[in-house]
Design an enzyme around this catalytic site. Structure first.
Site, PDB file in Angstrom:
ATOM      1  N   GLY A  80     -14.461  -2.142  -4.871  1.00 31.98           N
ATOM      2  CA  GLY A  80     -13.801  -1.689  -3.650  1.00 31.98           C
ATOM      3  C   GLY A  80     -12.671  -2.839  -3.552  1.00 31.98           C
ATOM      4  O   GLY A  80     -12.536  -3.708  -4.039  1.00 31.98           O
TER       5      GLY A  80
ATOM      6  N   SER B 173     -10.392  -5.674  -1.834  1.00 29.20           N
ATOM      7  CA  SER B 173     -10.610  -6.921  -1.196  1.00 29.20           C
ATOM      8  C   SER B 173     -10.958  -7.116   0.225  1.00 29.20           C
ATOM      9  O   SER B 173     -10.097  -6.256   0.950  1.00 29.20           O
ATOM     10  CB  SER B 173      -9.377  -7.891  -1.314  1.00 29.20           C
ATOM     11  N   GLY B 174     -11.864  -7.433   0.823  1.00 29.42           N
ATOM     12  CA  GLY B 174     -12.189  -7.411   2.239  1.00 29.42           C
ATOM     13  C   GLY B 174     -13.093  -6.183   2.683  1.00 29.42           C
ATOM     14  O   GLY B 174     -13.479  -5.826   3.945  1.00 29.42           O
TER      15      GLY B 174
ATOM     16  N   GLY C 186     -16.028  -5.607   1.747  1.00 27.98           N
ATOM     17  CA  GLY C 186     -17.432  -5.830   2.023  1.00 27.98           C
ATOM     18  C   GLY C 186     -18.454  -5.795   0.783  1.00 27.98           C
ATOM     19  O   GLY C 186     -19.676  -6.069   0.983  1.00 27.98           O
ATOM     20  N   LYS C 187     -17.703  -5.993  -0.279  1.00 29.01           N
ATOM     21  CA  LYS C 187     -18.727  -6.253  -1.453  1.00 29.01           C
ATOM     22  C   LYS C 187     -19.710  -7.512  -1.543  1.00 29.01           C
ATOM     23  O   LYS C 187     -20.820  -7.516  -1.874  1.00 29.01           O
ATOM     24  CB  LYS C 187     -17.894  -6.187  -2.640  1.00 29.01           C
ATOM     25  N   THR C 188     -18.919  -8.671  -1.037  1.00 26.55           N
ATOM     26  CA  THR C 188     -19.619  -9.753  -1.212  1.00 26.55           C
ATOM     27  C   THR C 188     -20.782  -9.903  -0.262  1.00 26.55           C
ATOM     28  O   THR C 188     -21.990 -10.058  -0.155  1.00 26.55           O
ATOM     29  CB  THR C 188     -18.763 -10.862  -1.115  1.00 26.55           C
TER      30      THR C 188
ATOM     31  N   SER D  79     -12.875  -4.708  -9.189  1.00 24.83           N
ATOM     32  CA  SER D  79     -12.748  -3.761 -10.295  1.00 24.83           C
ATOM     33  C   SER D  79     -12.058  -2.399 -10.054  1.00 24.83           C
ATOM     34  O   SER D  79     -12.416  -1.448 -10.155  1.00 24.83           O
ATOM     35  CB  SER D  79     -14.259  -3.435 -11.040  1.00 24.83           C
TER      36      SER D  79
HETATM   37  P1  ADP Z   1     -14.941  -8.538  -0.510  1.00 24.20           P
HETATM   38  O1  ADP Z   1     -16.240  -9.008  -1.197  1.00 24.20           O
HETATM   39  O2  ADP Z   1     -14.975  -6.897  -0.812  1.00 24.20           O
HETATM   40  O3  ADP Z   1     -13.820  -9.007  -0.604  1.00 24.20           O
HETATM   41  P2  ADP Z   1     -16.356  -9.641   1.795  1.00 24.20           P
HETATM   42  O4  ADP Z   1     -17.768  -9.353   1.808  1.00 24.20           O
HETATM   43  O5  ADP Z   1     -15.933 -11.102   1.292  1.00 24.20           O
HETATM   44  O6  ADP Z   1     -15.510  -8.482   0.937  1.00 24.20           O
HETATM   45  O7  ADP Z   1     -15.654  -9.352   3.322  1.00 24.20           O
HETATM   46  C1  ADP Z   1     -15.875  -8.517   4.206  1.00 24.20           C
HETATM   47  C2  ADP Z   1     -15.611  -9.133   5.569  1.00 24.20           C
HETATM   48  O8  ADP Z   1     -15.745  -7.692   6.344  1.00 24.20           O
HETATM   49  C3  ADP Z   1     -16.857  -9.798   5.958  1.00 24.20           C
HETATM   50  O9  ADP Z   1     -16.122 -10.909   6.846  1.00 24.20           O
HETATM   51  C4  ADP Z   1     -17.841  -9.004   6.779  1.00 24.20           C
HETATM   52  O10 ADP Z   1     -18.356  -9.477   7.806  1.00 24.20           O
HETATM   53  C5  ADP Z   1     -16.706  -8.143   7.459  1.00 24.20           C
HETATM   54  N1  ADP Z   1     -17.427  -6.597   7.777  1.00 24.20           N
HETATM   55  C6  ADP Z   1     -17.126  -6.052   8.984  1.00 24.20           C
HETATM   56  N2  ADP Z   1     -17.793  -4.925   8.891  1.00 24.20           N
HETATM   57  C7  ADP Z   1     -18.506  -4.659   7.976  1.00 24.20           C
HETATM   58  C8  ADP Z   1     -19.264  -3.657   7.383  1.00 24.20           C
HETATM   59  N3  ADP Z   1     -19.700  -2.795   8.136  1.00 24.20           N
HETATM   60  N4  ADP Z   1     -19.824  -4.050   6.089  1.00 24.20           N
HETATM   61  C9  ADP Z   1     -19.432  -5.007   5.295  1.00 24.20           C
HETATM   62  N5  ADP Z   1     -18.766  -6.087   5.809  1.00 24.20           N
HETATM   63  C10 ADP Z   1     -18.171  -5.932   7.009  1.00 24.20           C
END
Ligand code: ADP
Length: 191
Positions: free
Chosen positions: A15, A17-18, A20-22, A89
């Site tokens: 997905g 960036s941002g 929620g993957k991590t 990815s």
């Molecule tokens: P990625 O790894 O995809 O770049 P991160 O997990 O690092 O994304 O960041 C996602 C951000 O979005 C986190 O700060 C998380 O707390 C926030 N967030 C807000 N709502 C959600 C949700 N419903 N599910 C997952 N993350 C969320």
């Protein structure tokens, strides 16, 4: 040859960036550990500081990065680990290649962590979207590099509609449905 008792598998979160993957990947890892599995998390950002140090964001470097993660995931899967990958990815053919590689050793469960670009940019956890929109960084997925939406993900976790806990529950339910992890007993059910 894979060990006879191999029960390894890979959960691959893809997905923007941002998206929620991590967040979701680490929570899934915690839940898998609570169920007694040996878990390894391969986070794209972390991998780029070690295994893929020096790689950039060209198409070729991105492919190399994902293929390296896929190769490690397949080796760990072969040895019975529950592998959780969190990596953008972005390219469909590359995802399909790593799926095939892992599936030689065990199940591959793709999770599309789905959030629109506007929402990821609004969250802008790492401040990268602001830079990408200002042209300070280029080849940024969703801005000036493509994200090819999956057509074969086992799970689609819409992180606008679902809380992180709900996304984790969706992933765990799919792993149970596929018979990859045993159905949680009340004692091991999420609190
Ligand atoms: P990625 O790894 O995809 O770049 P991160 O997990 O690092 O994304 O960041 C996602 C951000 O979005 C986190 O700060 C998380 O707390 C926030 N967030 C807000 N709502 C959600 C949700 N419903 N599910 C997952 N993350 C969320």
């Amino acid at each position: 040859m894979a060990p006879a008792q191999n029960s390894g598998f890979t959960v691959w979160l893809t997905g923007l960036s941002g998206a929620g993957k991590t967040t979701i990947g680490h929570a899934v890892a915690v839940e898998l550990e609570r169920r007694g599995l040996h878990v390894e998390v391969l986070d794209g950002d972390v991998v780029r500081t070690h295994l893929s140090k020096g790689l950039g964001f060209s198409h070729e470097d991105r492919d190399t990065n994902i293929e390296r993660i896929g190769w490690v995931a397949s080796r760990l899967t072969r040895h019975g680990a529950a592998v959780v990958v969190a990596a953008i990815s972005p390219y469909d053919t590359t995802r399909k290649r790593v799926r095939a590689l892992v599936e030689e050793q065990g199940p591959f469960v793709e999770v599309w962590v789905k959030a629109p670009l506007e929402e990821c940019a609004r969250r802008d956890v790492k401040g990268l979207y602001a830079k990408a929109f200002a042209g300070e960084i280029t080849q940024f997925t969703g801005v000036d590099d493509p994200y090819e939406e999956p057509d074969d993900a086992e799970v689609v976790a819409d992180t606008v509609a679902l809380s992180p806990d709900e996304s984790v529950a969706l992933v765990m339910a799919e792993l149970e449905r596929l018979g990859i992890v045993p159905v949680a007993t009340p004692a091991s059910a999420p609190r």
